[in-house]
Design a protein around this motif. Sequence first.
Motif: not given
Length: 176
Positions: A105-116, A154-159
């Motif tokens: 299940g490795c095709l995944n991502l993380n999101v860090c967002t200021p305002n979901p 104010g930037v959404v970070g995705v890894s």
Amino acid sequence: MASPGIRAFAIAPKAAERVVVRTSRGVVSGFRRDLDGPAHFRGVPFAQPISCANRLGPPQPVVPWSGELDCSRFGPACWQNPSGGVGGSLFGTKAPHNFGAIGDGCLNLNVCTPNPGASSSLPVLVWVHGGANKEGSNSECGFLQPGEAWAALGVVGVSLNYRTGLHGFLHLPEAR
């Protein structure tokens, strides 16, 4: 070996606030460490697991899920064996440098967002882990602390995790 501070990021803090959002594939729940801090969603699948028929073929769209998907923990990294070897890359069982779990299940991502769930558009910064296309994980510390700093601006970070080694770079068109 990971530094002691990195382990603190692996699991949502006990006092964290739960955050729930609806995506095009289903509902996901993440967390905020602080009531006014950024929201974290971890291990969100963006494609089907790479098992069976998907092992050597192109990624397949993720199947929508019903109910709420818990995205408070990092998803698995792709199979890898940092000590090397072709067999280890395809069938490796070692966890990569304490980056966390490994699996199909490795095709995944993380999101860090200021305002979901915000209706306005925000800039997005995508971080792809290193590892010479043969090892690594989206839970490495290169994204964790900067992700919160970007959200404060104010930037959404995705890894994201990607298919490493033979899972991502072996070309066998007749295998499909």
